[in-house]
Write a protein that holds these residues in place. Sequence first.
Motif, PDB file in Angstrom:
ATOM      1  N   ARG B 246       0.824  -1.209   0.000  1.00  0.00           N
ATOM      2  CA  ARG B 246       0.000   0.000   0.000  1.00  0.00           C
ATOM      3  C   ARG B 246       0.860   1.261   0.000  1.00  0.00           C
ATOM      4  O   ARG B 246       0.582   2.231  -0.713  1.00  0.00           O
ATOM      5  CB  ARG B 246      -0.941   0.001   1.209  1.00  0.00           C
ATOM      6  CG  ARG B 246      -1.941   1.161   1.235  1.00  0.00           C
ATOM      7  CD  ARG B 246      -2.706   1.241   2.531  1.00  0.00           C
ATOM      8  NE  ARG B 246      -1.854   1.150   3.692  1.00  0.00           N
ATOM      9  CZ  ARG B 246      -1.004   2.099   4.107  1.00  0.00           C
ATOM     10  NH1 ARG B 246      -0.903   3.232   3.453  1.00  0.00           N
ATOM     11  NH2 ARG B 246      -0.245   1.910   5.171  1.00  0.00           N
ATOM     12  N   THR B 249       2.471   1.910  -3.357  1.00  0.00           N
ATOM     13  CA  THR B 249       1.423   2.363  -4.278  1.00  0.00           C
ATOM     14  C   THR B 249       1.064   3.824  -4.026  1.00  0.00           C
ATOM     15  O   THR B 249       0.953   4.630  -4.957  1.00  0.00           O
ATOM     16  CB  THR B 249       0.174   1.469  -4.121  1.00  0.00           C
ATOM     17  OG1 THR B 249       0.546   0.113  -4.388  1.00  0.00           O
ATOM     18  CG2 THR B 249      -0.926   1.893  -5.071  1.00  0.00           C
ATOM     19  N   LYS B 250       0.897   4.163  -2.750  1.00  0.00           N
ATOM     20  CA  LYS B 250       0.564   5.547  -2.403  1.00  0.00           C
ATOM     21  C   LYS B 250       1.663   6.499  -2.867  1.00  0.00           C
ATOM     22  O   LYS B 250       1.381   7.565  -3.437  1.00  0.00           O
ATOM     23  CB  LYS B 250       0.365   5.660  -0.885  1.00  0.00           C
ATOM     24  CG  LYS B 250      -0.045   7.038  -0.380  1.00  0.00           C
ATOM     25  CD  LYS B 250      -0.388   6.983   1.112  1.00  0.00           C
ATOM     26  CE  LYS B 250      -0.769   8.327   1.687  1.00  0.00           C
ATOM     27  NZ  LYS B 250      -1.219   8.209   3.108  1.00  0.00           N
TER      28      LYS B 250
ATOM     29  N   GLU C 173      -3.571  -5.962  -7.164  1.00  0.00           N
ATOM     30  CA  GLU C 173      -2.215  -6.386  -6.797  1.00  0.00           C
ATOM     31  C   GLU C 173      -1.919  -6.261  -5.297  1.00  0.00           C
ATOM     32  O   GLU C 173      -1.354  -7.168  -4.696  1.00  0.00           O
ATOM     33  CB  GLU C 173      -1.169  -5.598  -7.601  1.00  0.00           C
ATOM     34  CG  GLU C 173      -0.912  -6.138  -9.005  1.00  0.00           C
ATOM     35  CD  GLU C 173      -1.974  -5.728 -10.014  1.00  0.00           C
ATOM     36  OE1 GLU C 173      -2.981  -5.095  -9.609  1.00  0.00           O
ATOM     37  OE2 GLU C 173      -1.802  -6.023 -11.211  1.00  0.00           O
ATOM     38  N   THR C 174      -2.273  -5.114  -4.689  1.00  0.00           N
ATOM     39  CA  THR C 174      -1.886  -4.926  -3.281  1.00  0.00           C
ATOM     40  C   THR C 174      -2.504  -5.989  -2.370  1.00  0.00           C
ATOM     41  O   THR C 174      -1.941  -6.289  -1.329  1.00  0.00           O
ATOM     42  CB  THR C 174      -2.289  -3.522  -2.752  1.00  0.00           C
ATOM     43  OG1 THR C 174      -3.661  -3.299  -3.000  1.00  0.00           O
ATOM     44  CG2 THR C 174      -1.453  -2.426  -3.380  1.00  0.00           C
ATOM     45  N   VAL C 179       2.749  -4.868  -6.076  1.00  0.00           N
ATOM     46  CA  VAL C 179       2.436  -3.494  -6.464  1.00  0.00           C
ATOM     47  C   VAL C 179       2.264  -3.414  -7.980  1.00  0.00           C
ATOM     48  O   VAL C 179       3.103  -3.926  -8.722  1.00  0.00           O
ATOM     49  CB  VAL C 179       3.574  -2.542  -6.024  1.00  0.00           C
ATOM     50  CG1 VAL C 179       3.322  -1.126  -6.502  1.00  0.00           C
ATOM     51  CG2 VAL C 179       3.746  -2.583  -4.527  1.00  0.00           C
ATOM     52  N   LYS C 185      -0.653   1.680 -13.589  1.00  0.00           N
ATOM     53  CA  LYS C 185      -1.264   2.838 -12.930  1.00  0.00           C
ATOM     54  C   LYS C 185      -1.629   3.910 -13.951  1.00  0.00           C
ATOM     55  O   LYS C 185      -2.741   4.430 -13.953  1.00  0.00           O
ATOM     56  CB  LYS C 185      -0.277   3.390 -11.879  1.00  0.00           C
ATOM     57  CG  LYS C 185      -0.755   4.587 -11.108  1.00  0.00           C
ATOM     58  CD  LYS C 185      -0.240   5.908 -11.685  1.00  0.00           C
ATOM     59  CE  LYS C 185       1.252   6.087 -11.487  1.00  0.00           C
ATOM     60  NZ  LYS C 185       1.739   7.348 -12.146  1.00  0.00           N
ATOM     61  N   GLU C 198      -6.251   5.964  -7.403  1.00  0.00           N
ATOM     62  CA  GLU C 198      -5.541   5.930  -6.118  1.00  0.00           C
ATOM     63  C   GLU C 198      -6.230   4.974  -5.148  1.00  0.00           C
ATOM     64  O   GLU C 198      -5.604   4.105  -4.547  1.00  0.00           O
ATOM     65  CB  GLU C 198      -5.493   7.346  -5.533  1.00  0.00           C
ATOM     66  CG  GLU C 198      -4.693   7.455  -4.260  1.00  0.00           C
ATOM     67  CD  GLU C 198      -4.595   8.901  -3.774  1.00  0.00           C
ATOM     68  OE1 GLU C 198      -3.550   9.512  -4.015  1.00  0.00           O
ATOM     69  OE2 GLU C 198      -5.543   9.417  -3.156  1.00  0.00           O
ATOM     70  N   LEU C 201      -6.074   1.249  -6.393  1.00  0.00           N
ATOM     71  CA  LEU C 201      -4.770   0.590  -6.293  1.00  0.00           C
ATOM     72  C   LEU C 201      -4.360   0.392  -4.843  1.00  0.00           C
ATOM     73  O   LEU C 201      -3.792  -0.643  -4.494  1.00  0.00           O
ATOM     74  CB  LEU C 201      -3.703   1.400  -7.028  1.00  0.00           C
ATOM     75  CG  LEU C 201      -3.829   1.449  -8.549  1.00  0.00           C
ATOM     76  CD1 LEU C 201      -2.601   2.118  -9.149  1.00  0.00           C
ATOM     77  CD2 LEU C 201      -3.996   0.059  -9.142  1.00  0.00           C
ATOM     78  N   GLU C 202      -4.607   1.382  -3.990  1.00  0.00           N
ATOM     79  CA  GLU C 202      -4.181   1.221  -2.592  1.00  0.00           C
ATOM     80  C   GLU C 202      -4.938   0.066  -1.921  1.00  0.00           C
ATOM     81  O   GLU C 202      -4.371  -0.682  -1.139  1.00  0.00           O
ATOM     82  CB  GLU C 202      -4.367   2.531  -1.819  1.00  0.00           C
ATOM     83  CG  GLU C 202      -3.370   3.602  -2.254  1.00  0.00           C
ATOM     84  CD  GLU C 202      -3.182   4.691  -1.204  1.00  0.00           C
ATOM     85  OE1 GLU C 202      -3.112   4.374  -0.004  1.00  0.00           O
ATOM     86  OE2 GLU C 202      -3.099   5.874  -1.593  1.00  0.00           O
TER      87      GLU C 202
END
Lengths: 297, 297, 297
Positions: B246, B249-250, C173-174, C179, C185, C198, C201-202
């Motif tokens: 996470r 990614t962030k 993925e996460t 990632v 992305k 955001e 993905l997170e």
Amino acid sequence: MAAVAVTMVRRLLRSGPRPGLCGAGGREPGAAPRRAIGHGRVAVELDSSAGVAVMKMENLPVNSLSLDFLTEFLISLEKLENDRGCRGVILTSGAPKIFSAGLDIMEMYRKSTEHYAEFWKTVQEMWLRLYQSNMVTIAAINGSSPAGGCLMAMCCDYRIMAENPKYSIGLNETQLGIVAPFWFKDTMVNTIGNRATERSLELGLLYSPPEAHKIGLVDQLVPEEKIQSTAAAVMSQWLAIPDHARQITKSMMRKPTVDRLLAHRESDIQNFVSFITKDAIQKSLHMYMEMLKQRRG
Amino acid sequence: MAAVAVTMVRRLLRSGPRPGLCGAGGREPGAAPRRAIGHGRVAVELDSSAGVAVMKMENLPVNSLSLDFLTEFLISLEKLENDRGCRGVILTSGAPKIFSAGLDIMEMYRKSTEHYAEFWKTVQEMWLRLYQSNMVTIAAINGSSPAGGCLMAMCCDYRIMAENPKYSIGLNETQLGIVAPFWFKDTMVNTIGNRATERSLELGLLYSPPEAHKIGLVDQLVPEEKIQSTAAAVMSQWLAIPDHARQITKSMMRKPTVDRLLAHRESDIQNFVSFITKDAIQKSLHMYMEMLKQRRG
Amino acid sequence: MAAVAVTMVRRLLRSGPRPGLCGAGGREPGAAPRRAIGHGRVAVELDSSAGVAVMKMENLPVNSLSLDFLTEFLISLEKLENDRGCRGVILTSGAPKIFSAGLDIMEMYRKSTEHYAEFWKTVQEMWLRLYQSNMVTIAAINGSSPAGGCLMAMCCDYRIMAENPKYSIGLNETQLGIVAPFWFKDTMVNTIGNRATERSLELGLLYSPPEAHKIGLVDQLVPEEKIQSTAAAVMSQWLAIPDHARQITKSMMRKPTVDRLLAHRESDIQNFVSFITKDAIQKSLHMYMEMLKQRRG
């Protein structure tokens, strides 16, 4: 930039004097609060008490963006821009059922390379001036607005469209076999986001008013008879904000997009000229014009 | 960056020792699972079993972001950031009806150039730390949140707002005649997109909770009494994701925006100082404060 | 690039000849309008009269994107790309209930560094070819589509998903502790915008069809039995646009994103290799596979 200005003045002189364009501005003391400026194809009416001008495009029948019309438009806009008594502009159409049909195809057909270059530089100039205007700009879209007409609307700070189901708006260039330049694309991405732009441009989509509203291409729909009064009401909301803070904010939002064109302005002109002079493109424009003729006939 | 840290420690010492700020962190074995840290204007309660801290802003009456308050906020945040027992933070307000009123105008009025620069550097630092936090950050927006308060909320990973019609949220700087800096703008563009940001910033719009939810400025609306329990429930959903994945990614999402400020940090401070020291701006802040006084009186 | 091509040809030869892959293309005069090409794991059926191919992924049970499968996919795609008789491709699945399960974890587990690098280069190549295809690409998503499967769908020009509540789509993925790379992305940001990406993905979110439609991750939902006919109907709408104008427009929209990977292609491979060879990652992949085994058993 100087070259462009010179070109414009030269063109204007070539088209002869236009009484309405002289004596414009808000400088004369004791002038009536509502004055008509520019009796040519861009009718400008300035309400000095409100500080708001209405620019009505009247290049009949469909407000095609010809070189002469764009030049006149630019001069009128610049006069207002330099007029301290004018803080906001409502851009609308005096032609029935159409806001603007976009770039005049006649300017792209069987002309000289020099003509194409001059035309394109003027189209760029229109975008640069309108997109960066220090005034509040509101589009009162009282008719269809394809291609360059849609671009003009997107340059404004706010878009109000008449909810007439016969009207449509969008960048439909690919439907004619041509391609919207990158700064048309950038302007649309800034307005409706990347994905909606991708789909719009690839398919050359023209949206009905409700569709345009749903994707954010216009901000507000109103019955046709209320479009001017709504524009005036929205304008007063925008004018409640201190000009200086609003102008800096607008510049912060739009400058990166403007800088992209400024950095590639010459190559963009070259691209246009080399594209439009292609046999295949001239042929497809010819066919398109024949089709239009038959429709009219 | 070192200069900023030194400045902060100096400021903290100047304000005298705060017992709650000492002995913080999750290092002591056998500590009770729920501990209060920071009895100053930032009340921090860490639930060690959940790994979640609640940071409650209590700079009464309206959680103005003064230099002292921001400094305390940053120290509390850094303690949690360095505490392995803390994986998530819920940011909320202990003041009635307001999340945070934004930057403290007193810090921008009739102070020295050095003071302005120190203040602005600290505002930048708050944004840098909060926007890049390795912890999951959730804003429980239990009151109005204009300007800098809205910025704090936008820095979080998720925003829950109480659906009280009296509350509003937005970057309303232009309404006061000032301009949101580019990194406020960038943060808003990242949250609600370019067009909604342009309109928000030019008009200085404050949104009601339903409006804020509709444009994506907040992620979720709940009845006011459920905001803390909802924040805790959402937090556990976020903590189900492995921290490492996470966090990378962030960082991938936010680093380009952060880098933009880091590249222009000094010039941004200079811009702020030269803007805020202008006579016209000082005058308009004076008028604004007089208006506030009259309202209270 | 040359190295990749050589690698692919080598891999293909290694897997032995596939009769369906020979004699492809639309060059033979008098050929039946509908021809089957590629009898391997990518079944290609080209309707020469319409100029549309259906690429059906049949790497059972779940269309895992293994190195061999990706290689075959790329060769099939390139054949169509070079076939003047093919203007559009519908990408769909021949596996029940799944579009594609994404990258084959077996290719990331207990393999050599060289293998990881070759695999990743091929994943990049798939993205580069599909995202930039000159053909109109439509994803007929007739099953779940996590991770790399979602990426493939996002590469297309248009996404139609079966409205089966058991299906889901997203970059998750996460959730597996890994990632999504920056170009996954970027592709998602281009599709659904920054904020939705955001959050997606997170949290590694997988969306139901209505949720995916709401955020714009898919463009249209249809009953499962109508997905192929809808894809064909949408395709004819896209093919009504002159290819040349559409292709230039598509390239204008996507080239900056493509250039970002091309500029960092080698470092992206190195990142992948150094990440995937980490003990912690290998361990978590091991655990994930054990979990999958138990579910099946």
